[in-house]
Design a protein around this motif. Structure first.
Motif, short mmCIF file in Angstrom:
data_model
loop_
_atom_site.label_atom_id
_atom_site.label_comp_id
_atom_site.label_asym_id
_atom_site.label_seq_id
_atom_site.Cartn_x
_atom_site.Cartn_y
_atom_site.Cartn_z
N ALA A 1 25.84 42.91 19.41
CA ALA A 1 25.02 42.71 18.26
C ALA A 1 25.65 42.46 16.95
CB ALA A 1 24.05 43.94 18.40
N TYR B 1 25.40 35.56 22.03
CA TYR B 1 24.53 35.91 23.31
C TYR B 1 24.53 34.79 24.62
CZ TYR B 1 20.58 36.62 26.26
OH TYR B 1 19.67 37.27 27.48
N TYR C 1 18.68 42.06 24.16
CA TYR C 1 19.29 41.30 23.40
C TYR C 1 18.43 39.93 23.41
CZ TYR C 1 23.25 44.28 22.33
OH TYR C 1 24.16 45.26 21.91
#
Length: 87
Positions: free
Chosen positions: A35, A73, A59
């Motif tokens: 994050a 990601y 996420y």
């Protein structure tokens, strides 16, 4: 990010983050830095625990809305899917 920090392991009742910190394999802990835009190291080998799956699922929902997370990601999902299988 708050929801990720508050996830708990259904089988032990412990917070997932605490389990990741306590684990001898640091790979699960790396997922909490996604994050912040920190990519997983090439040597990361996730444990494929329910906690890691839960973190990645949370996420996935936010990756498009958080620019730092969005940049790392997809790479982390590739690593997790390669080690643990899709899903």
């Amino acid at each position: 990010m708050r929801q990720v920090a508050c996830e708990h392991d259904q089988s032990t009742g412990a917070y997932c983050y605490v389990e990741a910190v306590h684990n001898a394999n640091p790979s699960d802990l790396y997922f909490y830095n996604l994050a912040l835009g920190t990519a997983l190291p090439a040597s990361a080998t996730p444990s494929c625990s329910a906690c890691t799956q839960s973190v990645m699922a949370l996420y996935a929902a936010d990756a498009r809305n958080l620019s730092a997370l969005g940049t790392v990601y997809d790479g982390a999902a590739t690593v997790a899917n390669g080690a643990c299988g899709a899903g």
